[in-house]
Design a protein around this motif. Structure first.
Motif, PDB file in Angstrom:
ATOM      1  N   ASN A 109      12.629   1.994  -7.347  1.00 21.54           N
ATOM      2  CA  ASN A 109      12.324   1.429  -6.033  1.00 21.54           C
ATOM      3  C   ASN A 109      13.579   0.794  -5.438  1.00 21.54           C
ATOM      4  O   ASN A 109      14.237  -0.024  -6.074  1.00 21.54           O
ATOM      5  CB  ASN A 109      11.226   0.377  -6.176  1.00 21.54           C
TER       6      ASN A 109
ATOM      7  N   LYS B 132       7.984  -5.188  -6.126  1.00 24.47           N
ATOM      8  CA  LYS B 132       8.985  -4.112  -6.024  1.00 24.47           C
ATOM      9  C   LYS B 132       9.281  -3.446  -7.364  1.00 24.47           C
ATOM     10  O   LYS B 132       9.671  -2.285  -7.399  1.00 24.47           O
ATOM     11  CB  LYS B 132      10.268  -4.628  -5.394  1.00 24.47           C
TER      12      LYS B 132
ATOM     13  N   ASN C 117      14.420  -1.187  -1.959  1.00 14.49           N
ATOM     14  CA  ASN C 117      13.936  -1.775  -0.706  1.00 14.49           C
ATOM     15  C   ASN C 117      12.577  -1.211  -0.285  1.00 14.49           C
ATOM     16  O   ASN C 117      12.329  -0.977   0.893  1.00 14.49           O
ATOM     17  CB  ASN C 117      14.958  -1.585   0.420  1.00 14.49           C
ATOM     18  N   GLY C 118      11.705  -0.959  -1.239  1.00 14.15           N
ATOM     19  CA  GLY C 118      10.366  -0.465  -0.957  1.00 14.15           C
ATOM     20  C   GLY C 118      10.230   1.043  -0.965  1.00 14.15           C
ATOM     21  O   GLY C 118       9.126   1.573  -0.912  1.00 14.15           O
TER      22      GLY C 118
ATOM     23  N   VAL D 176       6.846  -3.760  -2.086  1.00 14.52           N
ATOM     24  CA  VAL D 176       7.904  -4.678  -1.678  1.00 14.52           C
ATOM     25  C   VAL D 176       7.619  -6.083  -2.215  1.00 14.52           C
ATOM     26  O   VAL D 176       6.565  -6.348  -2.776  1.00 14.52           O
ATOM     27  CB  VAL D 176       8.052  -4.703  -0.133  1.00 14.52           C
TER      28      VAL D 176
END
Length: 170
Positions: A130, A124, A132-133, A120
């Motif tokens: 990816n 990221k 939002n993580g 994150v």
């Protein structure tokens, strides 16, 4: 971010890991409920990851995971680790094991697929796809059974590096 239980209880990582493990269980309830003597659990510990390219931002990667292996060579698992940038990360996956590679009883290969949460902020973009993580993973590995309960393996982490682990069957 702190590396403690509260992170996982209050984050998408907990939901991801628990949900993925239940989703990946076999669809046939009778197979799930009946265990054979060939089913086993395996503890996975990785104290070292080799990165192909040096970066001063890289931190030590420490991983602890657990896998449930079935007699049909399928497995499910999950792991918690500090990623290459020191962020707490979790993963849930399923996969398949090929034993007795090249006629060697001790040599095996594995392929795991799943989801990972943890890259994150400014990191990221360090893993593909990816959002939002949360990102998908595909991890091939090769290993050597030292004894009937102990093994070592190396996992390919895409174009980033290699993860070395010790595995203990119980």
């Amino acid at each position: 971010m702190r590396w403690d239980a509260m992170f996982f209880v209050n984050s998408p990582a907990a939901i991801l890991m628990i949900g993925s493990l239940f989703i990946s269980l076999p669809l046939h309830a009778e197979e799930t409920l009946t265990s054979t003597s060939n089913d086993y659990w395996e503890l996975k510990i990785s104290p070292y990851t080799y990165h192909y390219q040096y970066s001063p931002e890289h931190k030590d990667v420490v991983l602890i995971g657990i896998e449930h292996h079935r007699s049909d060579q399928w497995f499910i698992g999950g792991a918690l680790f500090s990623n290459s940038f020191g962020q707490p990360t979790g993963t849930a996956y399923m996969g398949y094991t090929w034993d007795r590679l090249f006629g060697q009883s001790a040599l095996y290969a594995k392929l795991g697929v799943g989801l990972m949460y943890g890259y994150v902020g400014k990191y990221k973009d360090k893993v593909p796809l990816n959002y939002n993580g949360l990102s998908p993973i595909l991890v091939p590995a090769a290993g050597w059974k030292i004894t009937s309960r102990d093994a070592i393996d190396v996992s390919l982490l895409g174009i980033a590096g290699l993860l070395f682990s010790y595995n203990r069957k119980f």
